[in-house]
Design an enzyme around this catalytic site. Structure first.
Site, PDB file in Angstrom:
ATOM      1  N   HIS A  44     -17.701 -57.471-107.106  1.00  0.00           N
ATOM      2  CA  HIS A  44     -16.903 -56.798-106.072  1.00  0.00           C
ATOM      3  C   HIS A  44     -16.901 -57.498-104.722  1.00  0.00           C
ATOM      4  O   HIS A  44     -16.120 -57.139-103.838  1.00  0.00           O
ATOM      5  CB  HIS A  44     -17.408 -55.358-105.861  1.00  0.00           C
TER       6      HIS A  44
HETATM    7  C1  UD1 Z   1     -19.708 -52.794 -99.062  1.00  0.00           C
HETATM    8  C2  UD1 Z   1     -20.651 -53.681 -98.262  1.00  0.00           C
HETATM    9  C3  UD1 Z   1     -21.558 -54.452 -99.181  1.00  0.00           C
HETATM   10  C4  UD1 Z   1     -22.189 -53.570-100.237  1.00  0.00           C
HETATM   11  C5  UD1 Z   1     -21.107 -52.788-100.965  1.00  0.00           C
HETATM   12  C6  UD1 Z   1     -21.712 -51.878-102.010  1.00  0.00           C
HETATM   13  C7  UD1 Z   1     -19.725 -54.454 -96.111  1.00  0.00           C
HETATM   14  C8  UD1 Z   1     -19.162 -55.612 -95.371  1.00  0.00           C
HETATM   15  N1  UD1 Z   1     -19.950 -54.635 -97.421  1.00  0.00           N
HETATM   16  O1  UD1 Z   1     -18.753 -53.606 -99.620  1.00  0.00           O
HETATM   17  O2  UD1 Z   1     -22.571 -55.035 -98.384  1.00  0.00           O
HETATM   18  O3  UD1 Z   1     -22.900 -54.347-101.164  1.00  0.00           O
HETATM   19  O4  UD1 Z   1     -20.399 -52.021-100.013  1.00  0.00           O
HETATM   20  O5  UD1 Z   1     -20.785 -51.143-102.730  1.00  0.00           O
HETATM   21  O6  UD1 Z   1     -19.957 -53.426 -95.531  1.00  0.00           O
HETATM   22  N2  UD1 Z   1     -13.255 -47.791-101.987  1.00  0.00           N
HETATM   23  C9  UD1 Z   1     -12.697 -46.766-102.641  1.00  0.00           C
HETATM   24  N3  UD1 Z   1     -13.394 -45.654-102.850  1.00  0.00           N
HETATM   25  C10 UD1 Z   1     -14.641 -45.520-102.404  1.00  0.00           C
HETATM   26  C11 UD1 Z   1     -15.206 -46.570-101.711  1.00  0.00           C
HETATM   27  C12 UD1 Z   1     -14.508 -47.684-101.504  1.00  0.00           C
HETATM   28  O7  UD1 Z   1     -11.570 -46.855-103.104  1.00  0.00           O
HETATM   29  O8  UD1 Z   1     -15.254 -44.496-102.625  1.00  0.00           O
HETATM   30  C13 UD1 Z   1     -12.578 -49.081-101.873  1.00  0.00           C
HETATM   31  C14 UD1 Z   1     -11.842 -49.338-100.650  1.00  0.00           C
HETATM   32  O9  UD1 Z   1     -10.506 -49.021-100.810  1.00  0.00           O
HETATM   33  C15 UD1 Z   1     -12.023 -50.828-100.449  1.00  0.00           C
HETATM   34  C16 UD1 Z   1     -13.390 -51.032-100.977  1.00  0.00           C
HETATM   35  O10 UD1 Z   1     -13.587 -50.063-101.944  1.00  0.00           O
HETATM   36  O11 UD1 Z   1     -11.099 -51.551-101.227  1.00  0.00           O
HETATM   37  C17 UD1 Z   1     -14.443 -50.878 -99.908  1.00  0.00           C
HETATM   38  O12 UD1 Z   1     -14.537 -52.012 -99.219  1.00  0.00           O
HETATM   39  P1  UD1 Z   1     -15.674 -52.194 -98.101  1.00  0.00           P
HETATM   40  O13 UD1 Z   1     -15.664 -51.022 -97.212  1.00  0.00           O
HETATM   41  O14 UD1 Z   1     -15.597 -53.548 -97.545  1.00  0.00           O
HETATM   42  O15 UD1 Z   1     -16.990 -52.086 -98.908  1.00  0.00           O
HETATM   43  P2  UD1 Z   1     -17.446 -52.908-100.141  1.00  0.00           P
HETATM   44  O16 UD1 Z   1     -16.571 -53.990-100.556  1.00  0.00           O
HETATM   45  O17 UD1 Z   1     -17.788 -51.876-101.137  1.00  0.00           O
END
Ligand code: UD1
Length: 356
Positions: free
Chosen positions: A203
């Site tokens: 991811h």
């Molecule tokens: C984040 C952390 C990373 C951690 C990871 C664990 C940062 C920069 N990165 O990355 O260190 O290892 O979490 O999971 O903070 N989304 C959903 N539903 C949810 C949650 C997220 O759809 O419940 C999607 C969002 O649309 C987006 C992504 O997941 O596409 C989240 O992105 P982001 O907030 O950058 O977090 P992670 O990539 O998960």
């Protein structure tokens, strides 16, 4: 935001927002409760749907957060800025003596920055960890959070040494993720996928932002699936970016994100793991599952040095070969660098001595 929360001047506030932080908070909250240390929890809303957030509060014995900021996804700047603004508001109202932040996410950085600018002391749980890859957003978050923090709770001796090189004194507590692993793997929940299988999670931005790189990793997993069933719990970030690739399956079994309890059971039972997650590398090592990490660097070099983890390039045949080799070789006996399962209690005692 909850309106009826009593003011607790001088208390402790934990800031969490992403899946691994709910897991890290669980044993720390338990240690705080057992020592009678009052605290409140801010959930930034960085992760927000049931499978990434609520399920962890339900299964890890965590109370509902006192403040849910509902920030959600956005660009790094917008997400972090919104968190800063909303966290500041809570801190101004609550006047805590200490803010505890966890790991390396945007929620970590926002919590640390909001607090330090208000003159509130900051403790960083999982301090001193470095990948030395500045293209990773997590690395920037770690370095900046450690600069801002007043107290640095380090998971390993290596993290203490790395902080010392930056002129920062860390406290060696051990890894709170190991505490969580010990506590929750003792429940011995079953996993529904039989055996044998390989477990895969991908991811991170570095593996998903570049389409050709992601497709190469996917092809590697597809090749591996000819030898070993591959189960792939899909992080929403990956699912949102590559829905058509993931639904094509290619011999892989793509599933919804699972609870931490099921994940531990799957790590325990898998023949090998292919991942880019920081936490999963450690869990694989601790549960003796051979691990292949599709990255150029790792913030957990201890797992590689111990022979339980191998870094591999995003090249299909290399991924398949490394996974099969590691599955055949197993994890050698090695000293556990992640502490003794009492890291959370050390953090709690430190906080009680300094802040109560
Ligand atoms: C984040 C952390 C990373 C951690 C990871 C664990 C940062 C920069 N990165 O990355 O260190 O290892 O979490 O999971 O903070 N989304 C959903 N539903 C949810 C949650 C997220 O759809 O419940 C999607 C969002 O649309 C987006 C992504 O997941 O596409 C989240 O992105 P982001 O907030 O950058 O977090 P992670 O990539 O998960």
């Amino acid at each position: 935001m909850r309106e009826d929360t009593k003011k607790a001047p001088g208390g402790v506030i934990h800031v969490v927002g992403a899946r691994p932080q709910f897991i890290k908070l669980a044993p720390v909250a338990e240690a705080f409760t057992s020592l009678g240390i009052p605290f409140k929890v801010i959930h930034t809303g960085q992760h927000y749907d049931f499978a990434m957030s609520d399920v962890h509060f339900e299964t890890l014995g965590l109370a509902r957060p006192d403040f849910h900021l509902g920030i959600g996804s956005s660009s790094h700047a917008k997400q972090t800025a919104r968190m800063l603004e909303a966290i500041e508001e809570v801190l101004l109202a609550e006047k805590p003596a200490l803010v505890l932040v966890y790991g390396d996410t945007n929620s970590t950085l926002a919590g640390a920055l909001a607090a330090v600018k208000l003159g509130v002391k900051v403790g960083h749980v999982e301090a001193g960890v470095r990948s030395f890859d500045r293209s990773m957003p997590e690395e920037i978050n770690r370095v900046l959070t450690d600069r801002a923090a007043d107290h640095h709770f380090c998971p390993t001796a290596n993290a203490v040494a790395l902080l010392a090189r930056e002129g920062i004194e860390g406290v060696l507590t051990g890894d709170v993720m190991y505490d969580a692993l010990l506590k929750f793997s003792a429940l011995k929940v079953p996993q529904p996928y039989g055996r044998p299988f390989a477990l895969a999670t991908i991811h991170r931005a570095e593996n998903t932002n570049d389409r050709s790189r992601f497709l190469a990793i996917w092809e590697g997993l597809t090749l591996l699936a000819r030898d070993l069933p591959v189960i792939f719990p899909v992080h929403p970030r990956t699912g949102n970016m590559y829905p058509e690739v993931i639904s094509s399956s290619g011999g892989l079994q793509a599933i919804e994100p699972v609870s931490y309890l099921t994940m531990l059971a799957m790590v325990r039972d898998a023949s090998c793991i292919v991942t880019d997650s920081g936490g999963v590398q450690k869990e694989a090592f601790l549960l003796k599952c051979p691990c292949v990490t599709v990255r150029d660097t790792t913030e957990w070099p201890e797992t590689v040095e111990a022979g339980g983890n191998r870094l591999v390039a995003a090249e299909p045949r290399l991924i398949r070969r490394a996974a099969l080799d590691m599955a055949g070789a197993g994890v050698p006996e090695a000293q556990n660098p992640f502490g003794d399962g009492r890291a959370s209690m050390r953090v709690a005692r430190f906080v009680r001595e300094r802040f109560l």
